[in-house]
Each structure stands twice: as structure tokens, then as C-alpha cells.
Design a protein around this motif. Structure first.
Motif, short mmCIF file in Angstrom:
data_model
loop_
_atom_site.label_atom_id
_atom_site.label_comp_id
_atom_site.label_asym_id
_atom_site.label_seq_id
_atom_site.Cartn_x
_atom_site.Cartn_y
_atom_site.Cartn_z
N THR A 283 -24.13 0.17 70.10
CA THR A 283 -23.17 1.29 70.35
C THR A 283 -23.33 2.37 71.49
N CYS A 302 -18.64 -3.03 70.48
CA CYS A 302 -18.17 -2.26 69.43
C CYS A 302 -17.90 -3.32 68.20
N ASP A 303 -17.35 -4.33 68.66
CA ASP A 303 -16.77 -5.39 67.59
C ASP A 303 -18.12 -6.26 66.93
N VAL A 306 -19.98 -3.55 64.61
CA VAL A 306 -19.34 -3.51 63.31
C VAL A 306 -19.67 -4.59 62.43
N GLU A 307 -19.66 -5.76 63.15
CA GLU A 307 -19.94 -6.99 62.38
C GLU A 307 -21.21 -6.94 62.01
N ARG A 310 -21.99 -4.57 59.17
CA ARG A 310 -21.61 -5.05 57.83
C ARG A 310 -22.77 -5.74 57.13
N ILE A 319 -21.02 2.82 61.66
CA ILE A 319 -19.76 1.68 61.65
C ILE A 319 -18.77 2.62 62.53
N LEU A 323 -16.39 2.09 65.79
CA LEU A 323 -14.83 1.87 65.85
C LEU A 323 -14.43 3.14 66.65
N THR A 346 -7.27 1.35 65.17
CA THR A 346 -8.72 1.35 65.25
C THR A 346 -9.21 2.84 64.77
N ALA A 350 -11.92 3.97 61.53
CA ALA A 350 -13.13 4.76 61.63
C ALA A 350 -13.10 5.79 60.58
N GLU A 353 -14.10 5.02 57.32
CA GLU A 353 -15.55 4.97 56.96
C GLU A 353 -16.00 6.25 56.99
#
Length: 494
Positions: A283, A302-303, A306-307, A310, A319, A323, A346, A350, A353
Motif C-alpha cells: 500500500t 492496491c488490488d 487486497v487479495e 484476504r 484492506i 481500497l 471502491t 472501503a 471494511e
């Protein structure tokens, strides 16, 4: 407010107080009964309490309200799995993956449900006193909610042990010497446990044969001595790599503050290579790309964050941060009103979360920018004139409501046309809607103070409202701009 109750529910859930979370989410639902996120959150709280029937009802409501939201199917699958409806769980997870094929939570849930469906029936309850404790997705929810065990979930060896125990609860006996497992057991049982003394074991079976000393002794002798040393060396190497990664991150932060972005990227990239279990490195690099205007690279990072987050069950705040950065990049790339839609979506993700004020501000700004652009894109003076002419035709036919409809559309296409305001004011006056007529006449004069029709419209409305002094002032003001206007002169005499 619903958002305030939701925030309290999120806080209670994060602290492991699932009953309080249910109460707060229920309060929020009473205030906003069509908000799908609230039902989703309460479903997760019910699942953590092992109240799967209630969790299933809320998950179904989530999907009903928002059928294109992948998380709803994740909730649905978890509830079905908790109730033992494994085929339904598999179906729910697959449906969610049709909507979001890269969703790691759905992939993990599907794998768990398929594995549970394929394994033979569990052994009798007497085979392990803690068998139920490790069953279902709520085990991970509880471990994530507790601050101590949440940190353990970042450690691959602990994660592997818990997965092994979940597959076969009888394996608990193998790992009891690990204080982290004892801590996790305490969290799952909602009790405080001290670390088990050296050599303590739980029976794998209630069979009398297990009580014979002749069979229990060889188990201890079979434990290899070198194993702990090998684990210790691995942990030591991992700690060294993590320490080096942190130093690289600090160097990256220093370079970022100096706006030496290329150097910052090099340090963050090195940190990622050293330790791929801390998504803050990713990030941070995304933030640098954002500052450099490399928005595509920012979105990719960023993707990825997040992946990976998780997979590691990282802190939900991390997370949310990824986002939010992605949303900011999408805003920077927006060239038309439609381009703001993925950014708005998006930011909304966020906020589900973690409700951060900065993210909420960015969401509001994106929504306003989208609305402003829509108005600009809709602006078309030529079409506005066509709509005004249509309104004139209906006015001549004394069809005033239809005329108002076309004058209103004309003003949407060109909100700076004084003629459209003047004509619509005349319609309102004919229909006896005098306050609306007065408002349009005043807007007409505001846009063009020299347009005499604006004064005749305003004076007529004031006359019908029996405000004769005001009407006289209006007509006289209009005559200053057009001294020979007959309508204004007649208005003064009247």
C-alpha cells in the motif's frame, strides 16, 4: 443514525462481543431496512455466535437486496456450511464467484465446503472433547477478532497448525505444547487458558485401551528431539527477513517524505521481496505511484494488497486503506461522469471494511464531482431551444402542465435561459401556482435584468397575490429598461 449504530456494531464485532454486535446491527437495520451491508454484517455476527439459522436468514436478505454483491454469497455459503447444508454452501460460493471470480474469500469458502462435502462422516463426539470448536468458518472469524490470535494468523506455521486441527480435531494433541495453540483454544472456548505444562496431552479417544501405560509411553519416546531446533532456526531466519523488510520500509518512508519517489519505490519493492506477509509495503508503494501519477500501477498494487490481505486475514483497516488508495487513483483517471462510478463503488467497499472519515469525505467528493459532470454533459442549448418551442406549442393549446414539463427539460439542458424561466412562470400563473411563478420570474430577472418579460411576469403574479404596491414597483423598474413597453404601461394603470 443508522451509520452510528453500524459503527458501534463493527467495533463490537472487532472486539469479539458478537451479541452486542447483533444488537447494534439490529438497531441500524430498524433505521435503514434496505441497507444490504447491515444484514451482511449481522449475518457474520450470528455465524460467530453459531446461530446459523439467523445467519442464513440475514444472508438471504442480503442477496435479495443486492443480488450482484459477491460478499452476500460469501455470507450465504458460510451460514449453509454452519448448518451442514454443504451442497447449498458450494452452490452459494460458486454463485458469488460468477460475480467476482477473483474473490479470495469465496474461493477459500468454496474449497472448505467442497473438502467438507467430500470427507467421510466425522467420528463420534467422544473422540475429541473440542471437535465442534474447530468446525466451520466461525473459527477463523473468532481468531481474527481477537488481537492476539489475529497477529498469530500472520505466521504461516501457526496457520498450518490450525488448518491441520480443523481438518482433524484429534491432531490438537500434537500441537498443545505450542502456547499459541493454547491461546487460540482459549479464544475459541471464550475462556482464559494457561500454557499447557510440558508433556500435557488430551485423549484422542474415550476407549479404555488408551489408558494402558504400556501404550502411552512410546508416544513420548517417538517425539524427535531435533524438530524444535529446526523450527527455531526457521523462525530466526524469518524474523531477520522481517527486520530487514522493516528497515527497507523506513528507508522508503524517508525517501517519500523527500519526494524522492524512485528511491522510495526501490525500498518498498525490496521490502515486499523480503516479507510478503505485510501488505503495508504494497500500500505504501501504491501511495508513491499515486503521487507520481502512475495510476494504473497504483491500482495494480492496491488490488494485490487486497487479495494478499484476504489470504492473510490482515487487519480490515489495511484492506480499507488499499481500497481507498485505489478509489483515489480512479478519481484521478476520471474524464466523464461514468468514470466516477467505479471510484464511488471502491470507496463504498472501503467503508464496509472500516468507516474512516477521510474515505467518507473522498466518497462525498466523488459523488459531487460525478453529479457536476453529469450536468455539464447534459448541457445542450440547441436541444434546450427545441424543448422550449414544444412548451410554447402546448401553452398556445392551454395545456399548461405539459408546457411546464417541456420548459423544465429546456432548463435542464440550459439552466441560464431567461426565456424558459419567463415562459414557465406564465404557466404557473395560469395554474394558480403563484409562489412558483414568482420564483421563476425573479430568476428570469436575475439572469437578464434588461428582459422586460421578466418584469411583466413578476408584476402579474404580485397583482394576483394582491400585493399592489410591490406590483407597481416591479412594473416601474421594468419601464426603466424599456420605457415604451405596452404590457408594463398597462400593468402600471391596472
Amino acid at each position: 443514525m443508522a451509520e452510528e449504530a453500524k459503527a458501534k456494531g463493527n467495533a463490537a464485532f472487532s472486539s469479539g462481543d458478537f451479541s452486542a454486535a447483533v444488537r447494534h446491527f439490529s438497531d441500524a437495520i430498524a433505521l435503514a431496512p434496505t441497507n444490504h451491508v447491515l444484514y451482511s454484517n449481522r449475518s457474520a455476527a450470528y455465524a460467530s455466535l453459531q446461530q446459523y439459522s439467523e445467519a442464513l436468514a440475514d444472508a438471504k436478505k442480503t442477496v435479495e437486496l443486492k443480488p450482484d454483491w459477491s460478499k452476500g454469497y460469501s455470507r450465504l455459503g458460510a451460514a449453509h456450511q454452519g448448518l451442514g447444508h454443504l451442497d447449498d454452501a458450494v452452490s452459494a460460493y460458486k454463485k458469488g464467484l460468477e460475480i467476482d471470480p477473483n474473490n479470495q474469500a469465496l474461493k477459500s469458502g468454496l474449497a472448505d465446503a467442497q473438502a467438507a462435502a467430500s470427507r467421510p462422516p466425522p467420528p463420534p463426539m467422544g473422540s475429541s472433547p473440542f471437535g465442534d470448536t474447530f468446525q466451520g468458518p466461525e473459527m477463523w472469524t473468532k481468531l481474527t477478532a481477537d488481537p492476539t490470535t489475529r497477529a498469530y494468523l500472520q505466521q504461516p506455521d501457526f496457520l498450518k497448525m490450525m488448518q491441520d486441527i480443523q481438518r482433524n480435531p484429534n491432531n490438537l494433541n500434537i500441537y498443545l505444547k505450542d502456547s499459541r495453540v493454547m491461546q487460540a483454544l482459549g479464544v475459541l472456548l471464550n475462556v482464559k487458558l494457561r500454557t499447557a505444562p510440558e508433556g500435557a496431552e488430551f485423549p484422542e479417544s474415550s476407549s479404555p485401551e488408551r489408558k494402558r501405560p504400556a501404550e502411552s509411553e512410546p508416544v513420548k519416546e517417538a517425539e524427535p528431539e531435533p524438530e524444535p531446533m529446526e523450527i527455531g532456526e526457521g523462525e530466526k531466519e524469518a524474523k531477520e527477513r522481517k527486520a530487514k523488510a522493516q528497515k527497507e520500509k523506513e528507508a522508503g518512508n524517508a525517501a517519500y517524505k523527500k519526494k524522492d519517489f524512485e528511491t522510495a519505490i526501490q525500498h518498498y519493492t525490496k521490502a515486499i521481496e523480503l516479507d510478503d506477509e505485510d501488505i503495508s509495503f504494497i500500500t505504501n508503494r501504491a501511495a508513491v505511484y499515486l503521487e507520481m501519477g502512475q495510476y494504473e500501477e497504483c491500482i495494480k498494487d492496491c488490488d494485490k494488497a487486497v487479495e494478499r490481505g484476504r489470504e492473510l486475514r490482515s487487519d480490515f483497516k489495511m484492506i480499507a486503506r488499499a481500497l481507498t488508495r485505489k478509489g483515489s487513483a480512479l478519481v484521478k483517471m476520471a474524464k466523464c461522469s461514468k468514470d466516477y462510478e467505479p471510484a464511488i463503488e471502491t470507496f463504498q467497499k472501503a467503508l464496509t471494511e472500516h468507516r474512516n472519515p477521510d474515505t467518507l469525505k473522498k466518497l462525498n467528493e466523488a459523488e459531487k464531482a460525478k453529479k457536476d459532470l453529469e450536468q455539464q454533459e447534459y448541457f445542450d442549448p440547441k436541444l434546450a431551444d427545441e424543448e422550449r418551442e414544444k412548451g410554447n406549442e402546448y401553452f398556445k393549446q392551454q395545456k399548461y402542465p405539459e408546457a411546464i414539463k417541456h420548459y423544465t427539460e429546456s432548463l435542464r439542458r440550459n439552466p441560464n435561459d431567461p426565456k424558459a424561466y419567463s415562459n414557465r412562470a406564465a404557466c404557473y400563473t395560469k395554474l394558480g401556482a403563484l409562489p412558483e411563478g414568482l420564483k421563476d420570474a425573479e430568476k428570469c430577472i436575475e439572469l437578464d435584468p434588461t428582459f422586460s418579460k421578466g418584469y411583466t411576469r413578476k408584476g402579474a403574479v404580485q397583482f394576483f397575490m394582491k400585493e399592489y404596491d410591490k406590483a407597481l414597483e416591479t412594473y416601474q423598474e421594468g419601464l426603466k429598461h424599456d420605457p415604451s413597453n405596452q404590457e408594463l404601461l398597462d400593468g402600471v394603470k391596472r
